[in-house]
Structures are given as C-alpha cells and as structure tokens.
Design a protein around this motif. Structure first.
Motif, PDB file in Angstrom:
ATOM      1  N   ALA A  10     -22.931  21.906  30.967  1.00 52.85           N
ATOM      2  CA  ALA A  10     -22.672  20.486  31.255  1.00 52.85           C
ATOM      3  C   ALA A  10     -23.577  19.589  30.422  1.00 52.85           C
ATOM      4  CB  ALA A  10     -22.869  20.215  32.744  1.00 52.85           C
ATOM      5  N   GLU A  11     -24.843  19.979  30.274  1.00 45.92           N
ATOM      6  CA  GLU A  11     -25.792  19.190  29.485  1.00 45.92           C
ATOM      7  C   GLU A  11     -25.407  19.177  28.011  1.00 45.92           C
ATOM      8  OE1 GLU A  11     -29.112  16.675  29.084  1.00 45.92           O
ATOM      9  OE2 GLU A  11     -27.851  17.239  30.772  1.00 45.92           O
ATOM     10  N   LEU A  12     -24.983  20.319  27.490  1.00 50.11           N
ATOM     11  CA  LEU A  12     -24.511  20.367  26.095  1.00 50.11           C
ATOM     12  C   LEU A  12     -23.328  19.426  25.912  1.00 50.11           C
ATOM     13  CD1 LEU A  12     -24.754  24.213  25.429  1.00 50.11           C
ATOM     14  CD2 LEU A  12     -26.120  22.439  24.327  1.00 50.11           C
ATOM     15  N   GLY A  13     -22.413  19.413  26.876  1.00 50.10           N
ATOM     16  CA  GLY A  13     -21.265  18.512  26.808  1.00 50.10           C
ATOM     17  C   GLY A  13     -21.668  17.051  26.877  1.00 50.10           C
ATOM     18  N   ARG A  14     -22.633  16.739  27.744  1.00 49.95           N
ATOM     19  CA  ARG A  14     -23.099  15.355  27.886  1.00 49.95           C
ATOM     20  C   ARG A  14     -23.752  14.863  26.593  1.00 49.95           C
ATOM     21  NH1 ARG A  14     -27.500  12.363  28.794  1.00 49.95           N
ATOM     22  NH2 ARG A  14     -28.926  14.132  28.649  1.00 49.95           N
ATOM     23  N   VAL A  15     -24.625  15.677  26.016  1.00 53.04           N
ATOM     24  CA  VAL A  15     -25.315  15.297  24.785  1.00 53.04           C
ATOM     25  C   VAL A  15     -24.319  15.187  23.627  1.00 53.04           C
ATOM     26  CG1 VAL A  15     -27.087  16.001  23.121  1.00 53.04           C
ATOM     27  CG2 VAL A  15     -27.517  16.226  25.565  1.00 53.04           C
ATOM     28  N   GLU A  16     -23.341  16.073  23.588  1.00 58.15           N
ATOM     29  CA  GLU A  16     -22.310  16.001  22.550  1.00 58.15           C
ATOM     30  C   GLU A  16     -21.526  14.696  22.656  1.00 58.15           C
ATOM     31  OE1 GLU A  16     -18.576  18.551  20.720  1.00 58.15           O
ATOM     32  OE2 GLU A  16     -19.385  19.121  22.681  1.00 58.15           O
ATOM     33  N   GLN A  17     -21.161  14.289  23.861  1.00 58.30           N
ATOM     34  CA  GLN A  17     -20.431  13.028  24.043  1.00 58.30           C
ATOM     35  C   GLN A  17     -21.248  11.838  23.546  1.00 58.30           C
ATOM     36  OE1 GLN A  17     -19.428  13.039  28.240  1.00 58.30           O
ATOM     37  NE2 GLN A  17     -17.307  13.571  27.767  1.00 58.30           N
ATOM     38  N   ALA A  19     -23.591  11.878  21.212  1.00 58.67           N
ATOM     39  CA  ALA A  19     -23.652  11.924  19.743  1.00 58.67           C
ATOM     40  C   ALA A  19     -22.333  11.468  19.122  1.00 58.67           C
ATOM     41  CB  ALA A  19     -24.009  13.334  19.279  1.00 58.67           C
ATOM     42  N   ARG A  20     -21.227  11.863  19.718  1.00 61.73           N
ATOM     43  CA  ARG A  20     -19.913  11.435  19.192  1.00 61.73           C
ATOM     44  C   ARG A  20     -19.713   9.937  19.400  1.00 61.73           C
ATOM     45  NH1 ARG A  20     -17.565  15.540  17.079  1.00 61.73           N
ATOM     46  NH2 ARG A  20     -17.753  17.626  17.930  1.00 61.73           N
ATOM     47  N   GLY A  25     -22.155  10.603  12.815  1.00 66.56           N
ATOM     48  CA  GLY A  25     -22.519  10.681  11.405  1.00 66.56           C
ATOM     49  C   GLY A  25     -24.000  10.834  11.151  1.00 66.56           C
ATOM     50  N   GLU A  26     -24.336  10.828   9.865  1.00 63.90           N
ATOM     51  CA  GLU A  26     -25.724  10.956   9.441  1.00 63.90           C
ATOM     52  C   GLU A  26     -26.348   9.575   9.299  1.00 63.90           C
ATOM     53  OE1 GLU A  26     -26.003  13.404   5.968  1.00 63.90           O
ATOM     54  OE2 GLU A  26     -25.182  15.146   7.011  1.00 63.90           O
ATOM     55  N   TRP A  27     -27.587   9.466   9.705  1.00 69.45           N
ATOM     56  CA  TRP A  27     -28.360   8.239   9.565  1.00 69.45           C
ATOM     57  C   TRP A  27     -29.558   8.535   8.678  1.00 69.45           C
ATOM     58  CZ3 TRP A  27     -28.936   6.681  15.443  1.00 69.45           C
ATOM     59  CH2 TRP A  27     -27.673   6.388  15.956  1.00 69.45           C
ATOM     60  N   SER A  28     -30.053   7.513   8.013  1.00 61.30           N
ATOM     61  CA  SER A  28     -31.290   7.651   7.255  1.00 61.30           C
ATOM     62  C   SER A  28     -32.125   6.403   7.485  1.00 61.30           C
ATOM     63  CB  SER A  28     -31.001   7.850   5.761  1.00 61.30           C
ATOM     64  OG  SER A  28     -30.340   6.714   5.246  1.00 61.30           O
ATOM     65  N   ALA A  29     -33.413   6.529   7.278  1.00 61.72           N
ATOM     66  CA  ALA A  29     -34.332   5.421   7.525  1.00 61.72           C
ATOM     67  C   ALA A  29     -34.393   4.503   6.319  1.00 61.72           C
ATOM     68  CB  ALA A  29     -35.720   5.965   7.840  1.00 61.72           C
ATOM     69  N   PRO A  89     -26.805  11.533  14.984  1.00 59.64           N
ATOM     70  CA  PRO A  89     -25.701  12.213  15.669  1.00 59.64           C
ATOM     71  C   PRO A  89     -25.222  13.482  14.973  1.00 59.64           C
ATOM     72  CG  PRO A  89     -25.347   9.848  15.685  1.00 59.64           C
ATOM     73  CD  PRO A  89     -26.538  10.095  14.809  1.00 59.64           C
ATOM     74  N   ALA A  90     -25.199  13.498  13.661  1.00 61.37           N
ATOM     75  CA  ALA A  90     -24.739  14.696  12.939  1.00 61.37           C
ATOM     76  C   ALA A  90     -25.686  15.871  13.197  1.00 61.37           C
ATOM     77  CB  ALA A  90     -24.635  14.412  11.443  1.00 61.37           C
ATOM     78  N   ALA A  91     -26.993  15.622  13.196  1.00 61.30           N
ATOM     79  CA  ALA A  91     -27.968  16.683  13.468  1.00 61.30           C
ATOM     80  C   ALA A  91     -27.836  17.183  14.898  1.00 61.30           C
ATOM     81  CB  ALA A  91     -29.392  16.171  13.213  1.00 61.30           C
ATOM     82  N   VAL A  92     -27.620  16.274  15.826  1.00 62.01           N
ATOM     83  CA  VAL A  92     -27.448  16.660  17.229  1.00 62.01           C
ATOM     84  C   VAL A  92     -26.203  17.529  17.389  1.00 62.01           C
ATOM     85  CG1 VAL A  92     -26.964  15.774  19.554  1.00 62.01           C
ATOM     86  CG2 VAL A  92     -28.729  14.691  18.145  1.00 62.01           C
ATOM     87  N   LEU A  93     -25.107  17.157  16.745  1.00 57.69           N
ATOM     88  CA  LEU A  93     -23.872  17.944  16.848  1.00 57.69           C
ATOM     89  C   LEU A  93     -24.044  19.337  16.246  1.00 57.69           C
ATOM     90  CD1 LEU A  93     -21.243  15.160  16.095  1.00 57.69           C
ATOM     91  CD2 LEU A  93     -21.744  16.236  18.320  1.00 57.69           C
ATOM     92  N   ARG A  94     -24.792  19.435  15.133  1.00 54.77           N
ATOM     93  CA  ARG A  94     -25.071  20.760  14.553  1.00 54.77           C
ATOM     94  C   ARG A  94     -25.889  21.618  15.507  1.00 54.77           C
ATOM     95  NH1 ARG A  94     -26.014  17.545   9.996  1.00 54.77           N
ATOM     96  NH2 ARG A  94     -28.272  17.716  10.280  1.00 54.77           N
TER      97      ARG A  94
END
Length: 145
Positions: A10-17, A19-20, A25-29, A89-94
């Motif tokens: 459930a936690e993996l699903g929550r975190v995935e939602q 991030a989506r 996508g990818e972010w940079s500073a 978000p892209a790193a989290v999804l990976r």
C-alpha cells in the motif's frame, strides 16, 4: 498475507501516486537565482535577484529568507534544492519499481519460508525475511513492540 507486506505494498502504491501526480519526470536544480545577502550594521542588504532557486522540470521554487544571526539559511536552502532534485519523481518511480521487484522475489514459497534467503527444508528463513523487513523500514514501517 502478512500485515507488514500488505502495508508495504500500500505504501509503495501511495508513494507511486504522489510521484506520478508530480509529473513523473526528472528535475534538476537551478541555483542561479539565489540572492546573496550581506549583513551591514545589523541590517540585511540584498545582492542578486530572487531569494530562491527553481527546480527545472517543474514549477517548484525553494525560497530562503535569512534573518540576523541565520547566516546558514541560504546554504540550507541550496541543500534543500539539491536534495529535492536528487529525489525527483522519476527517481522515486525507479526506486519503487526496484523495490517491488525485490518484494516479489522475497515471497514465501512453502511453510512461510523465504526461499530467496534460504531453503524451505534445510535452511528455512522465516517470512517476511529481513530483506522485506528492511525494505519496509525504508518507507517508515515501525515494528510493533
């Protein structure tokens, strides 16, 4: 199914939602817009443009408003931007995809034993195994006392 594994899925699903919803996508500073601050006679003097930094790939900004005696606030805000960009978000999804594969590999096959970590007959490792428990800790699981 074990409560820990039910919670972890459930936690993996929550975190995935999350991030989506953040675009996936990818972010940079982009630290180019940070204000440089000088303290002159106890007063703050701004040198530069905006007191913040943008995360490229999103509309998010992190702002820093240093006050007297808080010389490290700007550096902390820079560190925040770099940290947020590293966990885009892209790193989290990976990470979620990898963690789901780890969880799938560490399922009980026979008699509640993880045969990835041991064997069911000669060297049974109780399930959920330590790998699954440590994976859950990374998402905030606290074992009941």
């Amino acid at each position: 199914m074990n409560n820990l594994v039910t919670w972890l899925r459930a936690e993996l699903g929550r975190v995935e939602q999350i991030a989506r919803a953040a675009g996936g996508g990818e972010w940079s500073a982009d630290l180019s817009d940070f204000v440089e601050w000088d303290m002159v006679n106890g007063r703050r003097t701004e040198v530069g443009r905006e007191p913040g930094a943008r995360l490229r790939g999103t509309q998010a900004w992190v702002y820093a408003y240093p006050t007297v005696g808080a010389a490290s606030v700007l550096e902390n805000a820079r560190a925040d931007v770099l940290h947020i960009a590293a966990h885009d978000p892209a790193a989290v999804l990976r990470r979620i995809a990898a963690d789901q594969q780890i969880l799938d590999q560490h399922q009980p096959v026979w008699a509640d034993a993880c045969t990835t970590c041991g064997t069911a007959e000669e060297y049974p490792v109780p399930w959920p195994c330590q790998t699954v428990r440590l994976l859950a800790v990374g998402y905030g699981w606290e074992a009941p006392r």
